[in-house]
Design a protein around this motif. Structure first.
Motif, PDB file in Angstrom:
ATOM      1  N   MET A   1       0.817  -1.185   0.000  1.00 46.10           N
ATOM      2  CA  MET A   1       0.000   0.000   0.000  1.00 46.10           C
ATOM      3  C   MET A   1       0.867   1.257   0.000  1.00 46.10           C
ATOM      4  O   MET A   1       0.651   2.143  -0.784  1.00 46.10           O
ATOM      5  N   ARG A   2       1.829   1.314   0.888  1.00 50.57           N
ATOM      6  CA  ARG A   2       2.651   2.521   1.012  1.00 50.57           C
ATOM      7  C   ARG A   2       3.590   2.675  -0.186  1.00 50.57           C
ATOM      8  O   ARG A   2       4.004   3.775  -0.495  1.00 50.57           O
ATOM      9  N   TYR A   8      -0.342   7.486  -6.212  1.00 57.39           N
ATOM     10  CA  TYR A   8      -1.602   8.095  -5.796  1.00 57.39           C
ATOM     11  C   TYR A   8      -1.479   9.617  -5.761  1.00 57.39           C
ATOM     12  O   TYR A   8      -2.406  10.330  -6.147  1.00 57.39           O
ATOM     13  N   PRO A  39     -12.029   9.586   4.406  1.00 58.85           N
ATOM     14  CA  PRO A  39     -11.846   8.214   3.911  1.00 58.85           C
ATOM     15  C   PRO A  39     -10.399   7.910   3.515  1.00 58.85           C
ATOM     16  O   PRO A  39      -9.918   6.804   3.732  1.00 58.85           O
ATOM     17  N   LEU A  40      -9.713   8.912   2.938  1.00 61.11           N
ATOM     18  CA  LEU A  40      -8.324   8.680   2.550  1.00 61.11           C
ATOM     19  C   LEU A  40      -7.425   8.486   3.772  1.00 61.11           C
ATOM     20  O   LEU A  40      -6.536   7.635   3.763  1.00 61.11           O
ATOM     21  N   MET A  42      -8.358   7.259   6.647  1.00 63.97           N
ATOM     22  CA  MET A  42      -8.659   5.931   7.187  1.00 63.97           C
ATOM     23  C   MET A  42      -7.949   4.857   6.361  1.00 63.97           C
ATOM     24  O   MET A  42      -7.389   3.910   6.901  1.00 63.97           O
ATOM     25  N   LEU A  43      -7.963   5.020   5.051  1.00 67.45           N
ATOM     26  CA  LEU A  43      -7.324   4.045   4.175  1.00 67.45           C
ATOM     27  C   LEU A  43      -5.828   3.973   4.428  1.00 67.45           C
ATOM     28  O   LEU A  43      -5.261   2.888   4.588  1.00 67.45           O
ATOM     29  N   PHE A  44      -5.171   5.132   4.504  1.00 69.10           N
ATOM     30  CA  PHE A  44      -3.724   5.133   4.667  1.00 69.10           C
ATOM     31  C   PHE A  44      -3.291   4.819   6.094  1.00 69.10           C
ATOM     32  O   PHE A  44      -2.264   4.198   6.311  1.00 69.10           O
ATOM     33  N   HIS A  46      -4.882   2.901   8.317  1.00 68.47           N
ATOM     34  CA  HIS A  46      -5.108   1.488   8.614  1.00 68.47           C
ATOM     35  C   HIS A  46      -4.391   0.582   7.634  1.00 68.47           C
ATOM     36  O   HIS A  46      -4.312  -0.621   7.851  1.00 68.47           O
ATOM     37  N   GLY A  48      -5.194  -0.690   4.874  1.00 69.58           N
ATOM     38  CA  GLY A  48      -5.975  -1.696   4.184  1.00 69.58           C
ATOM     39  C   GLY A  48      -6.093  -2.988   4.958  1.00 69.58           C
ATOM     40  O   GLY A  48      -6.776  -3.905   4.552  1.00 69.58           O
ATOM     41  N   HIS A  49      -5.436  -3.136   6.062  1.00 69.79           N
ATOM     42  CA  HIS A  49      -5.449  -4.300   6.945  1.00 69.79           C
ATOM     43  C   HIS A  49      -4.876  -5.561   6.312  1.00 69.79           C
ATOM     44  O   HIS A  49      -4.723  -6.550   6.988  1.00 69.79           O
ATOM     45  N   ASP A  50      -4.627  -5.574   5.038  1.00 69.80           N
ATOM     46  CA  ASP A  50      -4.025  -6.712   4.343  1.00 69.80           C
ATOM     47  C   ASP A  50      -4.698  -8.031   4.677  1.00 69.80           C
ATOM     48  O   ASP A  50      -4.063  -9.072   4.764  1.00 69.80           O
TER      49      ASP A  50
END
Length: 69
Positions: A1-2, A8, A39-40, A42-44, A46, A48-50
């Motif tokens: 993600m990172r 992004y 929302p962004l 929260m996405l970054f 967390h 994505g919790h994988d």
């Protein structure tokens, strides 16, 4: 993600510049960014919790039972 974060950021910059070039008012673009901030984040934050559902919790330990004594 990172590891995709720079992509992004580039996509967001292209979207903002494109919207402004097409005549969308800056106030509307700013409001859209403000609406997407929660929302962004929260996405970054967390990540994505994988697919993990335990959130880092360890399973309960199985201590000695009365039969083992």
């Amino acid at each position: 993600m990172r590891r995709h974060l720079p992509l992004y950021a580039i996509a967001l910059a292209i979207l903002i510049v494109g919207a402004l070039a097409l005549g969308v008012p800056a106030r509307s673009v700013g409001f859209g960014l403000f609406a997407l901030a929660c929302p962004l984040m929260m996405l970054f934050m967390h990540g994505g919790h994988d697919g993990h559902s335990g959130h880092g919790e360890e399973p309960p330990s199985r201590g000695p039972t009365s039969a083992a004594r």
